[in-house]
Design a protein around this motif. Structure first.
Motif, PDB file in Angstrom:
ATOM      1  N   ALA A 186       0.838  -1.210   0.000  1.00  0.00           N
ATOM      2  CA  ALA A 186       0.000   0.000   0.000  1.00  0.00           C
ATOM      3  C   ALA A 186       0.866   1.249   0.000  1.00  0.00           C
ATOM      4  O   ALA A 186       0.572   2.215  -0.712  1.00  0.00           O
ATOM      5  N   HIS A 187       1.927   1.249   0.765  1.00  0.00           N
ATOM      6  CA  HIS A 187       2.850   2.387   0.855  1.00  0.00           C
ATOM      7  C   HIS A 187       3.395   2.727  -0.528  1.00  0.00           C
ATOM      8  O   HIS A 187       3.341   3.884  -0.974  1.00  0.00           O
ATOM      9  N   ALA A 188       3.903   1.731  -1.226  1.00  0.00           N
ATOM     10  CA  ALA A 188       4.476   1.948  -2.558  1.00  0.00           C
ATOM     11  C   ALA A 188       3.401   2.373  -3.557  1.00  0.00           C
ATOM     12  O   ALA A 188       3.607   3.299  -4.350  1.00  0.00           O
ATOM     13  N   TRP A 189       2.228   1.739  -3.514  1.00  0.00           N
ATOM     14  CA  TRP A 189       1.143   2.029  -4.450  1.00  0.00           C
ATOM     15  C   TRP A 189       0.621   3.437  -4.251  1.00  0.00           C
ATOM     16  O   TRP A 189       0.429   4.180  -5.219  1.00  0.00           O
ATOM     17  N   LEU A 190       0.369   3.827  -3.010  1.00  0.00           N
ATOM     18  CA  LEU A 190      -0.173   5.158  -2.731  1.00  0.00           C
ATOM     19  C   LEU A 190       0.793   6.263  -3.153  1.00  0.00           C
ATOM     20  O   LEU A 190       0.377   7.310  -3.629  1.00  0.00           O
ATOM     21  N   ALA A 191       2.076   6.019  -3.003  1.00  0.00           N
ATOM     22  CA  ALA A 191       3.073   6.999  -3.448  1.00  0.00           C
ATOM     23  C   ALA A 191       3.094   7.093  -4.977  1.00  0.00           C
ATOM     24  O   ALA A 191       3.072   8.186  -5.543  1.00  0.00           O
ATOM     25  N   ARG A 192       3.093   5.949  -5.638  1.00  0.00           N
ATOM     26  CA  ARG A 192       3.187   5.936  -7.108  1.00  0.00           C
ATOM     27  C   ARG A 192       1.908   6.430  -7.774  1.00  0.00           C
ATOM     28  O   ARG A 192       1.952   7.265  -8.676  1.00  0.00           O
ATOM     29  N   VAL A 193       0.767   5.942  -7.338  1.00  0.00           N
ATOM     30  CA  VAL A 193      -0.491   6.210  -8.030  1.00  0.00           C
ATOM     31  C   VAL A 193      -1.127   7.529  -7.604  1.00  0.00           C
ATOM     32  O   VAL A 193      -1.615   8.286  -8.434  1.00  0.00           O
ATOM     33  N   PHE A 194      -1.135   7.824  -6.305  1.00  0.00           N
ATOM     34  CA  PHE A 194      -1.792   9.028  -5.811  1.00  0.00           C
ATOM     35  C   PHE A 194      -0.823  10.161  -5.501  1.00  0.00           C
ATOM     36  O   PHE A 194      -1.239  11.243  -5.118  1.00  0.00           O
ATOM     37  N   GLY A 195       0.481   9.921  -5.653  1.00  0.00           N
ATOM     38  CA  GLY A 195       1.456  10.984  -5.479  1.00  0.00           C
ATOM     39  C   GLY A 195       1.714  11.393  -4.039  1.00  0.00           C
ATOM     40  O   GLY A 195       2.235  12.484  -3.788  1.00  0.00           O
ATOM     41  N   LEU A 196       1.394  10.522  -3.076  1.00  0.00           N
ATOM     42  CA  LEU A 196       1.703  10.835  -1.687  1.00  0.00           C
ATOM     43  C   LEU A 196       3.204  10.682  -1.474  1.00  0.00           C
ATOM     44  O   LEU A 196       3.866   9.894  -2.151  1.00  0.00           O
ATOM     45  N   VAL A 197       3.742  11.424  -0.535  1.00  0.00           N
ATOM     46  CA  VAL A 197       5.186  11.418  -0.309  1.00  0.00           C
ATOM     47  C   VAL A 197       5.541  10.294   0.663  1.00  0.00           C
ATOM     48  O   VAL A 197       5.059  10.282   1.804  1.00  0.00           O
ATOM     49  N   PRO A 198       6.358   9.335   0.216  1.00  0.00           N
ATOM     50  CA  PRO A 198       6.674   8.207   1.089  1.00  0.00           C
ATOM     51  C   PRO A 198       7.529   8.631   2.280  1.00  0.00           C
ATOM     52  O   PRO A 198       8.443   9.437   2.156  1.00  0.00           O
ATOM     53  N   GLY A 199       7.181   8.073   3.425  1.00  0.00           N
ATOM     54  CA  GLY A 199       7.940   8.272   4.650  1.00  0.00           C
ATOM     55  C   GLY A 199       8.513   6.935   5.092  1.00  0.00           C
ATOM     56  O   GLY A 199       8.611   5.998   4.293  1.00  0.00           O
ATOM     57  N   PRO A 200       8.845   6.830   6.374  1.00  0.00           N
ATOM     58  CA  PRO A 200       9.480   5.607   6.864  1.00  0.00           C
ATOM     59  C   PRO A 200       8.563   4.385   6.823  1.00  0.00           C
ATOM     60  O   PRO A 200       7.339   4.507   6.900  1.00  0.00           O
ATOM     61  N   VAL A 201       9.197   3.222   6.718  1.00  0.00           N
ATOM     62  CA  VAL A 201       8.523   1.924   6.816  1.00  0.00           C
ATOM     63  C   VAL A 201       9.214   1.187   7.955  1.00  0.00           C
ATOM     64  O   VAL A 201      10.423   0.976   7.913  1.00  0.00           O
ATOM     65  N   ASP A 202       8.439   0.818   8.976  1.00  0.00           N
ATOM     66  CA  ASP A 202       9.012   0.164  10.159  1.00  0.00           C
ATOM     67  C   ASP A 202       8.625  -1.314  10.191  1.00  0.00           C
ATOM     68  O   ASP A 202       7.489  -1.666   9.894  1.00  0.00           O
ATOM     69  N   ARG A 203       9.590  -2.135  10.581  1.00  0.00           N
ATOM     70  CA  ARG A 203       9.403  -3.587  10.624  1.00  0.00           C
ATOM     71  C   ARG A 203       9.643  -4.119  12.028  1.00  0.00           C
ATOM     72  O   ARG A 203      10.417  -3.543  12.785  1.00  0.00           O
ATOM     73  N   ASP A 204       9.008  -5.243  12.330  1.00  0.00           N
ATOM     74  CA  ASP A 204       9.280  -5.914  13.591  1.00  0.00           C
ATOM     75  C   ASP A 204      10.550  -6.754  13.424  1.00  0.00           C
ATOM     76  O   ASP A 204      11.111  -6.819  12.321  1.00  0.00           O
ATOM     77  N   PRO A 205      11.030  -7.399  14.481  1.00  0.00           N
ATOM     78  CA  PRO A 205      12.279  -8.175  14.369  1.00  0.00           C
ATOM     79  C   PRO A 205      12.248  -9.280  13.308  1.00  0.00           C
ATOM     80  O   PRO A 205      13.287  -9.652  12.778  1.00  0.00           O
ATOM     81  N   SER A 206      11.063  -9.768  12.953  1.00  0.00           N
ATOM     82  CA  SER A 206      10.987 -10.811  11.931  1.00  0.00           C
ATOM     83  C   SER A 206      10.995 -10.237  10.509  1.00  0.00           C
ATOM     84  O   SER A 206      11.011 -10.971   9.535  1.00  0.00           O
ATOM     85  N   GLY A 207      10.945  -8.882  10.387  1.00  0.00           N
ATOM     86  CA  GLY A 207      10.960  -8.243   9.083  1.00  0.00           C
ATOM     87  C   GLY A 207       9.592  -7.863   8.556  1.00  0.00           C
ATOM     88  O   GLY A 207       9.468  -7.296   7.475  1.00  0.00           O
ATOM     89  N   THR A 208       8.543  -8.159   9.316  1.00  0.00           N
ATOM     90  CA  THR A 208       7.184  -7.830   8.902  1.00  0.00           C
ATOM     91  C   THR A 208       6.920  -6.339   9.098  1.00  0.00           C
ATOM     92  O   THR A 208       7.234  -5.783  10.155  1.00  0.00           O
ATOM     93  N   VAL A 209       6.353  -5.698   8.079  1.00  0.00           N
ATOM     94  CA  VAL A 209       6.017  -4.279   8.194  1.00  0.00           C
ATOM     95  C   VAL A 209       4.873  -4.129   9.188  1.00  0.00           C
ATOM     96  O   VAL A 209       3.826  -4.763   9.060  1.00  0.00           O
TER      97      VAL A 209
END
Length: 146
Positions: free
Chosen positions: A35-58
């Protein structure tokens, strides 16, 4: 016995309010990273940080929309949070002011957004269009007519 200071303190606690400093919109997605990547590309929102838990899950991601920030949250049954995709429909909508509704619409359409309705002038004084994102959330992009 209570003192004047005690009474004054009690009255202040009963009447003081905390000023609202900022609003943050939170949207729930099955796949916040996509969703983060899609919303930035399609709707032009400015991407910010993406945080993950220790297992790598966003677990959290951020996007900027003009003067506001949008947080993307993972589905969390323990809090009753489900994505529009899981629900089979949206229970809210996001409205974003843009400088050129028609140009924004053309870009979103070219990027594959599902358009709910094309740009039109509304009787409440806005030109707007609406589209659904990759998980079915409804977004409206608008500009005042005057």
């Amino acid at each position: 016995p209570p003192t004047t200071h005690d009474l004054t303190t009690l009255l202040e606690e009963m009447t003081m309010t905390t000023a609202i400093e900022r609003r943050i919109s939170i949207l729930v997605y099955e796949d916040p990273e996509a969703a983060h990547a899609w919303l930035a590309r399609v709707f032009g929102l400015v991407p910010g940080p993406v945080d993950r838990d220790p297992s790598g899950t966003v677990v959290h991601a951020e996007l900027e929309a003009g003067d506001g920030v949008i947080w993307l949250h993972r589905e969390a049954p323990e809090f009753g949070l489900a994505s529009p995709k899981q629900l089979g429909g949206a229970n809210g909508s996001m409205a974003v002011m843009v400088d050129d509704v028609d140009a924004h619409h053309a870009h979103a359409l070219a990027e594959g957004a599902e358009i709910a309705y094309d740009p039109c002038d509304q009787p409440y004084g806005y030109r707007e269009y609406s589209a659904r994102d990759l998980e079915g959330a409804l977004w409206s992009f608008m500009r005042p007519l005057a």
